[in-house]
Design an enzyme around this catalytic site. Structure first.
Site, PDB file in Angstrom:
ATOM      1  N   LYS A 104       0.140  99.826 -64.669  1.00  0.00           N
ATOM      2  CA  LYS A 104       0.745 101.122 -64.355  1.00  0.00           C
ATOM      3  C   LYS A 104       1.374 101.169 -62.964  1.00  0.00           C
ATOM      4  O   LYS A 104       2.373 101.835 -62.741  1.00  0.00           O
ATOM      5  CB  LYS A 104      -0.306 102.227 -64.478  1.00  0.00           C
ATOM      6  CG  LYS A 104      -0.786 102.409 -65.919  1.00  0.00           C
ATOM      7  CD  LYS A 104      -0.540 103.792 -66.424  1.00  0.00           C
ATOM      8  CE  LYS A 104      -0.678 103.918 -67.926  1.00  0.00           C
ATOM      9  NZ  LYS A 104      -1.889 103.342 -68.509  1.00  0.00           N
ATOM     10  N   GLU A 126       1.485 113.289 -64.953  1.00  0.00           N
ATOM     11  CA  GLU A 126       0.522 113.651 -65.978  1.00  0.00           C
ATOM     12  C   GLU A 126      -0.449 112.482 -66.097  1.00  0.00           C
ATOM     13  O   GLU A 126      -0.104 111.351 -65.775  1.00  0.00           O
ATOM     14  CB  GLU A 126       1.229 113.849 -67.314  1.00  0.00           C
ATOM     15  CG  GLU A 126       1.504 112.555 -68.119  1.00  0.00           C
ATOM     16  CD  GLU A 126       2.488 111.601 -67.468  1.00  0.00           C
ATOM     17  OE1 GLU A 126       3.218 112.018 -66.545  1.00  0.00           O
ATOM     18  OE2 GLU A 126       2.523 110.415 -67.865  1.00  0.00           O
ATOM     19  N   SER A 393      -3.222  94.079 -70.254  1.00  0.00           N
ATOM     20  CA  SER A 393      -2.604  95.164 -69.483  1.00  0.00           C
ATOM     21  C   SER A 393      -3.501  95.744 -68.396  1.00  0.00           C
ATOM     22  O   SER A 393      -3.006  96.298 -67.416  1.00  0.00           O
ATOM     23  CB  SER A 393      -2.151  96.274 -70.434  1.00  0.00           C
ATOM     24  OG  SER A 393      -3.222  96.695 -71.264  1.00  0.00           O
TER      25      SER A 393
END
Ligand SMILES: *Cc1c(COP(=O)(O)O)cnc(C)c1O
Length: 412
Positions: A104, A126, A393
């Site tokens: 991220k 968000e 990830s």
């Protein structure tokens, strides 16, 4: 095993990796937002296109990636897992080793640098489980932005540790009490805030979803994953992999890995969605298996909805895959056949989680465990002398309490 056990290679038709002027990948994407946001989206698109062409922007981003995020992340040959599975050689792209523990941050760094260029003073975001919130709070602290993160009040309760993390980083978490009090409602609130604050504020969307240009922009920032992986596999194997695998929430880690391989037609691309408890309504997030095309939160794409168009509830053991719509670019490659999609259920993901822990000494995020589970199936089917790259990830530290709960372990 449940669901689609057979691993069919995708059949490819038409390559095109840029959206049209109105932000469509084929029939997917677009800009379905209120009038008050259209200007902001134009401004953002222009700023992004200019920055992306500017060498100094890339130089700065590369420096931050290297010295702050910890890139390039390794491409690790998981020989113990490969031996145990007894098939193709499995490589893991180690996004779990990034600062804050997942891919991220690749996106939040890019968007923070862009927001600074645009002269914005405040970031909003968000978050569902809190991972994207933490990654945004991190860059907000680093670059001196004021920061508010919207989070469904149900998620605030479930993810109190991540809420505290964001607070430590100087971010205000704003609980959202609307609707199901989860990610979908948090996105709606963030869009509402943005429509009233665009002059000073940049909205850091966390995945390759939402109105144009977000899907294009997030995929572009995340494509560093695939660019590195391509170089690394060529150095290690002297050839491209036979297949690439990534889990799919909104689609940012998948598009990030796949994008630089799209025109390598000998590399099969596999996206893995959350099969949850079952493929009955409300028990999964397998948008491509039971979803229908519709519009949600700015984008035309596959959406889990009932016959009246009401958004279906979703479930997954991994919060990051637990969403009722999917990024428009992935929807396009689904329909053109460039990427094959499948789903892995909670149980199989848990088994893969344990297998990676025990065989390699790596605790994967439960999202990533879905990709690992599919990779195990695929490696068995492909057999020796083939090469598979899976995107790891994120790391599993955030999921340890959830795993304990599932296993019925309690701490005194
Ligand atoms: C958020 C998250 C995902 C899912 O998001 P994508 O945008 O689909 O990549 C997957 N893995 C981890 C570790 C995450 O934090």
């Amino acid at each position: 095993m449940r669901g689609n056990d057979k691993v069919d290679a995708p059949v490819f038709r038409r390559p095109s990796s840029l959206p049209d002027k109105r932000g469509y990948f084929g029939e997917f994407g677009g800009r379905y937002v209120s009038e008050s946001l259209i200007e902001a989206l134009y401004e953002l698109e222009t700023a992004f296109r200019l920055a992306w062409k500017d060498k100094s922007f890339h130089r700065e981003m590369e420096e931050v990636y290297r010295d702050y995020v910890g890139r390039p992340t390794p491409l690790y040959c998981a020989t113990a897992l490969s031996d145990k599975v007894g098939g193709a050689r499995i490589y893991l792209k180690r996004e779990d080793l990034n600062h804050t523990g997942a891919h991220k941050i690749n996106n939040t760094v890019g968007q923070a640098l862009l927001a600074r260029r645009m002269g914005k003073k405040r970031l909003i975001a968000e978050t569902g489980a809190g991972q994207h919130g933490v990654a945004t709070a991190t860059v907000a602290a680093r670059y001196g932005f004021e920061c508010d993160v919207y989070m469904g009040s149900e998620d605030v309760r479930r993810q109190s540790l991540n809420v505290f993390r964001m607070n430590l980083l100087g971010t205000t978490v704003r609980p959202v009490d609307q609707g199901t009090r989860t990610l979908k409602d948090a996105i709606s609130e963030a869009l509402r805030d943005w429509s009233q604050s665009v002059m000073t504020t940049h909205y850091v969307l966390g995945t390759a979803f939402g109105p144009h240009p977000f899907p294009l922009m997030v995929r572009s920032f995340q494509s560093v994953i695939g660019r590195e992986a391509r170089k690394q596999i060529l150095a290690k194997e002297g050839r491209l992999p036979d297949a690439l695998v990534a889990c799919v929430g909104g689609g940012s880690n998948a598009m990030g890995l796949f994008y630089p391989f799209l025109s390598d037609l000998d590399c099969a691309l596999y996206g893995v969605e959350a099969g949850g408890r079952s493929l009955n309504p409300g028990e999964h997030a397998a948008r491509f298996q039971t979803g229908k095309v519709g519009v949600l939160q700015g984008s035309r794409t596959y959406v889990l909805q009932d016959r009246d168009g009401q958004i279906e509830k979703t479930h997954s053991v991994s919060a990051g895959l637990d969403y009722s719509a999917v990024g428009p670019e992935l929807a396009y490659y689904h329909d053109t056949g460039r990427i094959a999609f499948s789903s892995v259920g909670d149980e199989e993901a848990m088994e893969a989680f344990e297998m990676l822990c025990r065989s390699e000494g790596i605790l994967p995020a439960l999202e990533s465990a879905h990709a690992i589970a599919w990779t195990i199936r695929l490696a068995r089917q492909l057999g020796p002398s083939r090469v598979v790259v899976a995107n790891l990830s994120g790391r599993g530290d955030k999921d340890v309490m959830e795993v304990a709960r599932i296993k019925g372990v309690t701490f005194s």
